[in-house]
Design an enzyme around this catalytic site. Sequence first.
Site, PDB file in Angstrom:
ATOM      1  CB  SER A 109      66.003  95.452 -22.217  1.00  0.00           C
ATOM      2  OG  SER A 109      66.075  96.469 -21.354  1.00  0.00           O
ATOM      3  CE1 TYR A 126      71.302  92.969 -19.783  1.00  0.00           C
ATOM      4  CE2 TYR A 126      70.078  95.278 -19.469  1.00  0.00           C
ATOM      5  CZ  TYR A 126      69.957  93.978 -19.836  1.00  0.00           C
ATOM      6  OH  TYR A 126      68.874  93.168 -19.908  1.00  0.00           O
ATOM      7  CE  LYS A 140      69.223  91.694 -22.779  1.00  0.00           C
ATOM      8  NZ  LYS A 140      69.057  90.254 -22.985  1.00  0.00           N
ATOM      9  CG  ASN A 196      66.240  95.240 -10.742  1.00  0.00           C
ATOM     10  OD1 ASN A 196      66.995  94.421 -10.995  1.00  0.00           O
ATOM     11  ND2 ASN A 196      66.208  96.309 -11.896  1.00  0.00           N
ATOM     12  CG  ASP A 241      67.995 105.770 -12.441  1.00  0.00           C
ATOM     13  OD1 ASP A 241      68.035 104.647 -13.123  1.00  0.00           O
ATOM     14  OD2 ASP A 241      67.823 105.703 -11.078  1.00  0.00           O
TER      15      ASP A 241
HETATM   16  P1  NAD Z   1      68.137  85.753 -14.372  1.00  0.00           P
HETATM   17  O1  NAD Z   1      69.576  86.288 -14.182  1.00  0.00           O
HETATM   18  O2  NAD Z   1      67.190  85.401 -13.421  1.00  0.00           O
HETATM   19  O3  NAD Z   1      68.054  84.798 -15.514  1.00  0.00           O
HETATM   20  C1  NAD Z   1      69.086  84.619 -16.502  1.00  0.00           C
HETATM   21  C2  NAD Z   1      69.482  83.265 -16.504  1.00  0.00           C
HETATM   22  O4  NAD Z   1      70.486  82.925 -17.602  1.00  0.00           O
HETATM   23  C3  NAD Z   1      70.101  82.702 -15.151  1.00  0.00           C
HETATM   24  O5  NAD Z   1      69.474  81.599 -14.563  1.00  0.00           O
HETATM   25  C4  NAD Z   1      71.518  82.523 -15.416  1.00  0.00           C
HETATM   26  O6  NAD Z   1      71.982  81.345 -14.821  1.00  0.00           O
HETATM   27  C5  NAD Z   1      71.624  81.847 -16.832  1.00  0.00           C
HETATM   28  N1  NAD Z   1      72.838  82.315 -17.798  1.00  0.00           N
HETATM   29  C6  NAD Z   1      73.432  83.410 -17.747  1.00  0.00           C
HETATM   30  N2  NAD Z   1      74.503  83.313 -18.549  1.00  0.00           N
HETATM   31  C7  NAD Z   1      74.519  81.974 -19.139  1.00  0.00           C
HETATM   32  C8  NAD Z   1      75.315  81.385 -19.943  1.00  0.00           C
HETATM   33  N3  NAD Z   1      76.237  81.544 -20.710  1.00  0.00           N
HETATM   34  N4  NAD Z   1      74.794  79.956 -20.400  1.00  0.00           N
HETATM   35  C9  NAD Z   1      73.567  79.479 -19.816  1.00  0.00           C
HETATM   36  N5  NAD Z   1      72.727  80.052 -19.050  1.00  0.00           N
HETATM   37  C10 NAD Z   1      73.127  81.497 -18.683  1.00  0.00           C
HETATM   38  O7  NAD Z   1      67.450  87.239 -15.445  1.00  0.00           O
HETATM   39  P2  NAD Z   1      66.051  87.563 -15.705  1.00  0.00           P
HETATM   40  O8  NAD Z   1      65.686  88.762 -14.766  1.00  0.00           O
HETATM   41  O9  NAD Z   1      65.157  86.336 -15.688  1.00  0.00           O
HETATM   42  O10 NAD Z   1      66.196  88.141 -17.173  1.00  0.00           O
HETATM   43  C11 NAD Z   1      66.053  87.019 -18.293  1.00  0.00           C
HETATM   44  C12 NAD Z   1      66.593  87.784 -19.718  1.00  0.00           C
HETATM   45  O11 NAD Z   1      65.718  88.808 -19.716  1.00  0.00           O
HETATM   46  C13 NAD Z   1      68.131  88.398 -19.729  1.00  0.00           C
HETATM   47  O12 NAD Z   1      68.416  88.297 -20.782  1.00  0.00           O
HETATM   48  C14 NAD Z   1      67.597  89.442 -19.336  1.00  0.00           C
HETATM   49  O13 NAD Z   1      68.988  90.435 -19.767  1.00  0.00           O
HETATM   50  C15 NAD Z   1      66.401  90.143 -19.835  1.00  0.00           C
HETATM   51  N6  NAD Z   1      65.689  91.219 -19.369  1.00  0.00           N
HETATM   52  C16 NAD Z   1      65.598  91.400 -17.928  1.00  0.00           C
HETATM   53  C17 NAD Z   1      64.981  92.446 -17.519  1.00  0.00           C
HETATM   54  C18 NAD Z   1      64.718  92.481 -15.923  1.00  0.00           C
HETATM   55  O14 NAD Z   1      64.371  93.472 -15.371  1.00  0.00           O
HETATM   56  N7  NAD Z   1      64.747  91.215 -15.181  1.00  0.00           N
HETATM   57  C19 NAD Z   1      64.354  93.360 -18.446  1.00  0.00           C
HETATM   58  C20 NAD Z   1      64.874  93.434 -19.637  1.00  0.00           C
HETATM   59  C21 NAD Z   1      65.474  92.145 -20.082  1.00  0.00           C
HETATM   60  C1  WQD Z   2      63.180 101.439 -11.082  1.00  0.00           C
HETATM   61  C2  WQD Z   2      62.815 102.665 -10.363  1.00  0.00           C
HETATM   62  C3  WQD Z   2      65.170 103.704  -9.692  1.00  0.00           C
HETATM   63  C4  WQD Z   2      66.116 100.912  -6.637  1.00  0.00           C
HETATM   64  C5  WQD Z   2      66.686  98.619 -15.067  1.00  0.00           C
HETATM   65  C6  WQD Z   2      67.518  98.197 -16.338  1.00  0.00           C
HETATM   66  C7  WQD Z   2      66.789  97.657 -17.325  1.00  0.00           C
HETATM   67  C8  WQD Z   2      65.799  96.707 -17.077  1.00  0.00           C
HETATM   68  C9  WQD Z   2      65.030  96.722 -15.860  1.00  0.00           C
HETATM   69  C10 WQD Z   2      66.953  94.796 -17.848  1.00  0.00           C
HETATM   70  C11 WQD Z   2      64.190 103.598 -10.929  1.00  0.00           C
HETATM   71  C12 WQD Z   2      64.090 103.450  -8.729  1.00  0.00           C
HETATM   72  C13 WQD Z   2      65.386 101.528  -7.679  1.00  0.00           C
HETATM   73  C14 WQD Z   2      66.159 101.523  -5.218  1.00  0.00           C
HETATM   74  C15 WQD Z   2      65.137 103.348  -6.284  1.00  0.00           C
HETATM   75  N1  WQD Z   2      66.642  95.671 -17.063  1.00  0.00           N
HETATM   76  N2  WQD Z   2      64.928 102.957  -7.501  1.00  0.00           N
HETATM   77  N3  WQD Z   2      65.675 102.748  -5.311  1.00  0.00           N
HETATM   78  O1  WQD Z   2      66.496 101.078 -13.639  1.00  0.00           O
HETATM   79  O2  WQD Z   2      64.040 101.136 -14.542  1.00  0.00           O
HETATM   80  O3  WQD Z   2      65.616  99.356 -15.029  1.00  0.00           O
HETATM   81  O4  WQD Z   2      66.029  96.871 -14.800  1.00  0.00           O
HETATM   82  O5  WQD Z   2      66.900  94.651 -19.103  1.00  0.00           O
HETATM   83  O6  WQD Z   2      67.518  97.605 -18.422  1.00  0.00           O
HETATM   84  O7  WQD Z   2      68.174  99.473 -16.487  1.00  0.00           O
HETATM   85  O8  WQD Z   2      64.903  99.536 -12.939  1.00  0.00           O
HETATM   86  O9  WQD Z   2      64.099  98.407 -10.632  1.00  0.00           O
HETATM   87  O10 WQD Z   2      66.581  99.460 -11.049  1.00  0.00           O
HETATM   88  O11 WQD Z   2      64.628 100.814 -10.791  1.00  0.00           O
HETATM   89  O12 WQD Z   2      64.618 104.605  -5.938  1.00  0.00           O
HETATM   90  O13 WQD Z   2      66.987 101.131  -4.387  1.00  0.00           O
HETATM   91  O14 WQD Z   2      63.303 102.867  -9.006  1.00  0.00           O
HETATM   92  O15 WQD Z   2      65.708 105.005  -9.582  1.00  0.00           O
HETATM   93  O16 WQD Z   2      63.641 105.013 -10.949  1.00  0.00           O
HETATM   94  P1  WQD Z   2      65.378 100.530 -13.910  1.00  0.00           P
HETATM   95  P2  WQD Z   2      65.305  99.507 -11.324  1.00  0.00           P
END
Ligand code: NAD
Ligand code: WQD
Length: 300
Positions: free
Chosen positions: A124, A148, A152, A198, A294
């Site tokens: 991330s 979190y 990572k 989000n 943030d």
């Molecule tokens: P998500 O929660 O939809 O997907 C994660 C999946 O992992 C889920 O299906 C959950 O059931 C499974 N899981 C969790 N713990 C587990 C375990 N111990 N064993 C087996 N399965 C398990 O999330 P996502 O948004 O698809 O994110 C996927 C990956 O990307 C995550 O590692 C997340 O941290 C990373 N990531 C997500 C974002 C984002 O904004 N969505 C941003 C950066 C990184």
């Molecule tokens: C986006 C923008 C909020 C909700 C997070 C994690 C990051 C990554 C992605 C996993 C920001 C604003 C949000 C709301 C708002 N995840 N906002 N009202 O915080 O950039 O990133 O998700 O790895 O690690 O920190 O994403 O979607 O929460 O926010 O104004 O109800 O929207 O302040 O500026 P963020 P987000």
Amino acid sequence: MAILVTGGAGFIGSHTCVELLNAGYDVVIADNLYNASEKAVDRVKQITGKDLKFYKADIRDKEAMNEIFEKEEIESVIHFAGLKAVGESVVKPLEYYENNIAGTLVLCDVMRNHGVKNIIFSSSATVYGDQKPPYVETMPKGECSNPYGWTKSMMEQILTDCAKADSELTVVLLRYFNPIGAHSSGKIGEDPQGIPNNLMPYVSQVAAGVREQLTIFGGDYPTPDGTCRRDYIHVVDLACGHVKAVEYADSHKGVEIFNLGTGTPYSVLEIVHAFEKSTGVKLNYRIGERRPGDLPDSWA
Ligand code: NAD
Ligand code: WQD
């Protein structure tokens, strides 16, 4: 030979499985369904018209993971499985370290025991901490503002150390910016439980009448319109990035880091107005207090 996708039933995982199947790869999913439903796996099959193997398995369960690696011919692993709610990680740090770190240790050990040499990891942009954007891969990592983020950063370090110890291992660290959107079929997408953390799912739920009003977190940031700017990347583009990473891993050794973002930031207000324009739905929103932790700006 197949690609093992941990967390493949989740938001990004399910979209990636679609792109892997479309590119001709065999796919095996291991997901404990903690934050997903097996319905998503069926939808992936419907979208692609192709079959895949699904195991309801926890990556911390060594026996279950061993069984998968014994039954299937795994050539590479894409590792999505993990807990991802930033706010929850502050309240439940032990659960986050246990699930994310312990799970990754078990996965790496089982991979080593079965001679699997490629891993692509969901990292991330949060690992950059509070630095001046644009974030580039050559920057040193920064201080994370929550457990979190630290999981990572630590998992990146663990995988890097594994690659130092085994010159045959390929580790691709993909640092995602802000993934949004859904597959154009409408069959899979982001479906968070409870109140969305989000921005985009919150916006969608307000537009759909599920929630009353969007609160924009802060209107007094040092940005052009006072709201925070982020690098939003469509989830299908992100998924395609994983197919490219699998191809890259096939012909490289060692550790490589890639940002997955667009390089262009948009403010919260710009996102809200773009959503209104493309859907024709007026969003009920107000400008509220800043959300702790943030950053004003983040882009690749
Ligand atoms: P998500 O929660 O939809 O997907 C994660 C999946 O992992 C889920 O299906 C959950 O059931 C499974 N899981 C969790 N713990 C587990 C375990 N111990 N064993 C087996 N399965 C398990 O999330 P996502 O948004 O698809 O994110 C996927 C990956 O990307 C995550 O590692 C997340 O941290 C990373 N990531 C997500 C974002 C984002 O904004 N969505 C941003 C950066 C990184
Ligand atoms: C986006 C923008 C909020 C909700 C997070 C994690 C990051 C990554 C992605 C996993 C920001 C604003 C949000 C709301 C708002 N995840 N906002 N009202 O915080 O950039 O990133 O998700 O790895 O690690 O920190 O994403 O979607 O929460 O926010 O104004 O109800 O929207 O302040 O500026 P963020 P987000």
